[in-house]
Design an enzyme around this catalytic site. Structure first.
Site, short mmCIF file in Angstrom:
data_model
loop_
_atom_site.label_atom_id
_atom_site.label_comp_id
_atom_site.label_asym_id
_atom_site.label_seq_id
_atom_site.Cartn_x
_atom_site.Cartn_y
_atom_site.Cartn_z
N VAL A 227 4.22 1.28 1.86
CA VAL A 227 4.34 0.30 2.93
C VAL A 227 4.64 -1.06 2.31
CG1 VAL A 227 3.25 -0.72 4.93
CG2 VAL A 227 2.67 1.60 4.24
N ASP B 23 -3.31 12.91 12.53
CA ASP B 23 -3.79 12.41 11.24
C ASP B 23 -4.70 11.21 11.45
OD1 ASP B 23 -4.21 12.10 8.56
OD2 ASP B 23 -2.21 11.30 8.12
N GLY C 109 4.76 7.67 2.32
CA GLY C 109 5.62 6.67 1.71
C GLY C 109 4.86 5.39 1.44
N GLY D 200 0.83 -1.19 0.00
CA GLY D 200 0.00 0.00 0.00
C GLY D 200 0.86 1.24 0.00
N THR D 201 0.22 2.35 -0.31
CA THR D 201 0.96 3.59 -0.26
C THR D 201 0.18 4.60 0.55
OG1 THR D 201 -0.09 4.20 -2.32
CG2 THR D 201 2.15 3.36 -2.47
N GLY D 202 0.88 5.45 1.23
CA GLY D 202 0.22 6.47 2.03
C GLY D 202 0.87 7.79 1.76
N GLY D 203 0.44 8.80 2.49
CA GLY D 203 0.93 10.15 2.25
C GLY D 203 2.44 10.27 2.45
#
Ligand SMILES: *[C@@H]1O[C@H](CO)[C@@H](O)[C@H](O)[C@H]1NC(C)=O
Ligand SMILES: *[C@@H]1O[C@H](CO)[C@@H](O)[C@H](O)[C@H]1NC(C)=O
Ligand SMILES: *[C@@H]1O[C@H](CO)[C@@H](O)[C@H](O)[C@H]1NC(C)=O
Ligand SMILES: *[C@@H]1O[C@H](CO)[C@@H](O)[C@H](O)[C@H]1NC(C)=O
Ligand SMILES: *[C@@H]1O[C@H](CO)[C@@H](O)[C@H](O)[C@H]1NC(C)=O
Ligand SMILES: *[C@@H]1O[C@H](CO)[C@@H](O)[C@H](O)[C@H]1NC(C)=O
Ligand SMILES: *[C@@H]1O[C@H](CO)[C@@H](O)[C@H](O)[C@H]1NC(C)=O
Length: 926
Positions: free
Chosen positions: A647, A761, A645, A640-643
């Site tokens: 994962v 957040d 970076g 997955g990707t988040g704000g």
């Protein structure tokens, strides 16, 4: 004059019925205390009142008829029990000296705060003092040792700190001492060994250090010794093994070392024995073999070294046994099959050899069997496939051979099957398609051959992983695999698969990562999003794939690569070139080798020089392990990707699975590595809560900087809520449990950490769920420690749709910003989607009617209506959510308040749930 006065006084005393006299004293003391309680607490004690017309001598002024009060025949108060009423206040105004006959005082599960006053010693007759589950703070007064009639002393689940006073050793009548879940520290006073009648000692979840006093080994009546989750060290006094009545011995999560007591379970009473997460060495106590009442045994994560072939006996009641992560060797005994109640058995990460005994089939209740990371050989016994309750089967990283039995199809409850990294051969049986609840199927790193059975496409629940990589599979990829709509990670690499990637793959909407490299595939790659975002590595070493990925040939109209026509010439040229190349290589290699070798060493030194890691994990992880486990952050490991970076999921060589968040290069710059940042990391590493993702470590390097934390199987809440089938599994009870857990976690961050940690957040994508749907807070990517008096002006952070409105004009980040986001999150869990639209319709003047919508009508429609009990809790949740969404930050509740309210949500007028409108909630009229 004086004598006359004394005379009247005497008359007066004689005239009074003494019990009434005390009754009045007690009445007054109780009314005074009632009056000192805060907020609406006095109204929670409606019967505590005197009739104002009655005289002082009126008999009705005795409190004996008041709720929670019992008197003796003489009309003196002997018991006072006002637990679970929600009373707020302190004990300072409680006039203990007025209660000369009181034997039981139970004030548990209220909201009492402040210290325990020393004048409590006036309760000279008290036998039971129960103050658990409040927010009392301060130290336990030394004077408590004067209450020598005490039989039961329970002050658990409070905020007490400091040591246990040695004077408790004077309470020689004590049967139960419960101080768990406080912040007590210091060592356990050896004087506790004087409490000869003690049967239960519960000191868990505190900060006790030092060793277990030898004197505890002389408490002959002890049945329960709970010392887990402390900082205790040293070895266990051998006398503890001699305690013949001991039923529960829970020592896990400390730093104990040395051998386990060899005479444990001497009386045969032991049922629950847990020493996991310590540093115990040496053998498993021989005496455990005949300890036939065992129900639960947890020895995992130690360094126990023993031959297990003969170490265990037959335990008819054994339910749970975890021996994983030790140095156990020998073979598995047939006797395991005789533990008919066993539901959980893990032996993973040991050195166990020999074959899997077919007798396991007799443990018919088994739900989870984990034998991974051992040296087991032989075939997977068919008999294992008779365990029809099995949910989790992990045999990976062994030396098993032979075929996967067709009978695998009868394991219809299985949600995780991992047999990767063995020597299994032959075809993959199509029957595997009958395991319709599988979420995870790992068959990689074996020598399976033949083609991929089309039935794998029947595994429509498969979501976490389908890994067939590193086998010898041939033939085409069945287009039916495209029906795996929930699948997130697919790895078919390192096989001999040929033909095209089926166009049905475009329907796999959930795919996050895919790897088809090292096969014989050709033709156009699918064009859905998952494919477009891949790098060339996911496709490399195939026959002739084409598509819009840099490194691949673009496709021509017929779906073959443009250069295809020239292939034949190319082959000839390639052969000639490669022959020349080989020759050149042989000639040049000696020289090149020298240069290359030097260069490599330089690089390594550079890595060492620039590398900075902080580890908070007791196993050994090193930077190189992470690089290796993620194959240098190859997309195949990305989950997955988040704000901040991407994962990655990393399975370390130890078998432990961790999540690795690789920070974007932009996050890599200034700030990282600064003193403040390092302080923050070290503070985060101290955060420990069951609803917060465990932080294992952090590495800073010029090339890759990353954060390592616990890996959670079900991914994030946002994803679960948006997937209809997953959302249905998240029933009301689970949702309520999630919110309660989160409230506890955030309350811990805001109120129990010093300085407080504001998450900044909170959103449904930062909440992860484990297999049991327990929530964990993740992503402290933006959390900055909030020092109470420094300014907190920082750049805007957070997720759109969750950010508190005041942040638009002030940058002051406080706990109240988290409260707003948490309000949004609570509504999201109630209605099943982000409440953005709902909220804007409620506040817009154009549709005032939406305020008349009933609460019960906005609940997530994919669940059936809540049960009676759940509806109470949902009502409280909605009420709290709207109070969190108050535009004025000051008017939002604290996390502690939310957490408490949620935990006591009960006994509400059911009408309220069915008639409350959103407008009423919004304007806080309820
Ligand atoms: C005192 O009061 C108690 C309870 O009201 C009663 O049982 C007892 O008989 C009284 N004693 C005298 C001496 O009046
Ligand atoms: C008794 O007290 C109640 C409440 O404190 C009050 O409303 C009532 O008027 C009082 N009655 C008399 C007779 O004083
Ligand atoms: C005591 O109080 C009760 C009710 O509060 C009343 O009915 C009774 O008359 C009073 N007795 C005396 C002696 O005042
Ligand atoms: C109570 O305990 C203290 C400390 O352990 C001790 O000094 C004292 O003599 C004890 N008092 C009695 C009455 O036993
Ligand atoms: C345990 O009890 C046995 C028998 O009473 C005794 O011989 C032994 O010394 C005791 N061991 C310990 C460590 O107290
Ligand atoms: C555990 O014990 C080993 C040696 O017995 C020691 O090297 C190691 O540091 C200890 N680990 C912890 C966490 O105490
Ligand atoms: C703690 O108290 C709350 C009410 O204040 C109650 O709902 C909850 O069940 C209690 N917890 C325990 C473990 O007793």
């Amino acid at each position: 004059m004086f004598s006359l006065y004394s005379y009247y006084l005497l008359l007066l005393v004689l005239a009074l019925n003494t019990s009434q006299y005390f009754g009045n004293m007690e009445t007054e003391a109780l009314l005074k205390w009632k009056a000192s309680l805060l907020n609406d607490s006095p109204s929670l004690l409606p019967t505590w009142t005197t009739s104002n017309s009655s005289s002082y001598f009126n008999k009705t002024t005795t409190p004996c008829t008041w709720s929670g009060i019992s008197c003796n025949n003489a009309g003196n108060v002997v018991k006072l029990n006002v637990s679970t009423l929600g009373l707020q206040g302190t004990l300072l105004n409680f006039k203990f000296s007025s209660f000369l006959y009181l034997t039981t005082l139970d004030l548990s599960s209220n909201a009492l705060f402040g210290t325990i006053p020393t004048h409590i010693t006036n309760l000279s007759q008290i036998t039971s003092l129960i103050f658990s589950n409040n927010t009392l703070s301060g130290e336990i007064p030394r004077e408590i040792g004067l209450l020598t009639n005490l039989v039961s002393l329970v002050i658990s689940q409070n905020l007490l700190y400091g040591p246990i006073p040695s004077t408790v050793g004077n309470l020689t009548k004590l049967h139960g001492l419960g101080l768990w879940d406080n912040q007590l520290n210091g060592s356990i006073p050896p004087e506790i060994g004087n409490l000869k009648s003690l049967s239960a000692l519960s000191l868990w979840r505190n900060n006790f250090s030092g060793t277990i006093p030898v004197s505890l080994g002389y408490l002959r009546d002890l049945t329960t010794l709970d010392l887990f989750e402390n900082l205790l060290s040293g070895s266990i006094p051998p006398h503890i093994g001699n305690l013949t009545n001991l039923k529960r011995l829970l020592l896990f999560d400390n730093t104990f070392s040395g051998n386990l007591p060899q005479n444990l379970c001497r009386g045969g009473s032991l049922e629950n024995f847990a020493v996991a997460f310590n540093n115990f060495t040496g053998p498993i106590p021989k005496s455990l073999k005949n300890c036939s009442n065992l129900v639960r045994v947890r020895l995992e994560r130690n360094q126990l070294a023993d031959n297990i072939s003969e170490a265990f006996g037959v335990y008819p009641s054994l339910d749970y046994m975890d021996l994983s992560h030790n140095n156990l060797y020998g073979e598995l005994s047939r006797i395991w099959g005789k533990c008919h109640s066993l539901t959980y058995l893990s032996l993973s990460n040991n050195k166990i050899s020999g074959s899997i005994p077919p007798e396991f089939r007799e443990s018919t209740q088994l739900r989870k069997l984990d034998l991974s990371d051992n040296h087991m050989v032989g075939e997977i016994p068919k008999e294992l496939m008779k365990l029809n309750f099995l949910i989790y089967l992990n045999l990976s990283h062994n030396e098993l051979s032979g075929q996967l039995p067709r009978e695998i199809g009868s394991l219809s409850e299985l949600d995780r099957l991992d047999i990767s990294s063995n020597y299994l051969s032959g075809p993959i049986p199509g029957e595997v398609g009958k395991c319709s609840k599988l979420l995870y199927l790992g068959l990689s790193c074996n020598i399976f051959n033949g083609s991929i059975p089309t039935q794998i496409g029947d595994l429509i629940s498969l979501s976490i992983l389908l890994d067939l990589s590193h086998n010898e599979l041939t033939g085409g990829i069945p287009s039916k695999i495209g029906s795996l709509r929930k699948l997130e990670n697919l790895n078919l690499s390192h096989n001999m698969l040929s033909g095209n990637i089926p166009s049905s793959f475009e329907e796999m909407e959930s795919l996050l990562s895919i790897d088809v490299s090292y096969n014989q595939l050709e033709g156009r790659i699918p064009t859905n999003k998952a494919f477009q975002n891949l790098s060339f590595d996911a496709f490399k070493n195939n026959k002739d794939l084409c598509g819009n990925v840099s490194g691949l040939q673009a496709c021509d109209s017929s779906g073959t690569s443009k250069s295809n026509a020239m292939d034949k010439h190319k082959v000839v040229i390639t052969i000639i070139l490669s022959l020349l190349g080989v020759l050149f290589l042989i000639l040049a290699s000696a020289g090149v080798f020298f240069i290359f070798y030097r260069k490599k060493i330089d690089v390594k030194e550079e890595i060492q020089k620039d590398l900075f890691c902080v580890w908070n994990y007791d196993g050994n992880i090193v930077y190189e392990d992470i690089i290796e486990a993620t194959e240098n952050f190859s997309p195949g490991h990305c989950i997955g990707t988040g704000g901040y970076g991407s994962v990655y999921k990393a399975e370390l060589s130890t078998g432990q699975v961790v999540a690795v968040k690789k920070l974007h290069p932009s996050e890599n710059g200034v700030g990282l590595g600064s003193k403040a940042f390092l302080d923050e990391i070290s503070a985060l590493s101290e955060v420990r809560h069951r609803n917060i993702v465990r932080f294992y470590g952090f590495c800073l390097h010029a090339r890759h900087s990353f954060i390592i934390s616990e890996y959670l199987e079900r991914g994030n809440l946002s994803k679960v809520l948006s997937d209809i089938e997953e959302a249905v599994k998240l029933d009301w009870v689970r949702r309520i449990n999630i919110i309660k857990g989160l409230a506890n976690a955030f309350s811990y961050l805001h109120h129990d950490c010093s300085p407080p940690i504001v998450h900044r957040d909170i959103s449904s994508s930062n909440i992860l769920l484990d297999l049991e749907y327990e929530a964990r807070v993740s992503d402290f990517g933006t959390a900055r420690l909030l020092k109470p008096d420094s300014s907190n002006w920082t750049e805007l952070a957070g997720t759109y749709g969750y950010i508190a409105p005041e942040l638009a004009y002030t940058m002051r980040v406080t706990e109240k910003c988290d409260m707003y986001s948490f309000g949004v999150l609570m509504l999201e869990v109630l209605i099943g989607i982000h409440p953005g639209e709902l909220l804007s319709s409620l506040t817009s003047s154009s549709s005032p009617t939406s305020q008349n919508v009933l609460l019960k009508d906005i609940l997530d429609g994919c669940l059936s209506p809540p049960t009676l009990h759940a509806s109470y809790e949902l009502f409280i949740m909605a009420k709290l959510a709207f109070s969190c969404l108050d535009a004025n930050p000051e008017s939002r509740p604290t996390m502690k308040h939310v957490s408490r309210e949620l935990s006591k949500a009960e006994a509400l007028d059911l009408e309220l749930f069915h008639t409350t409108t959103l407008g009423q909630l919004m304007h806080r009229e309820i």
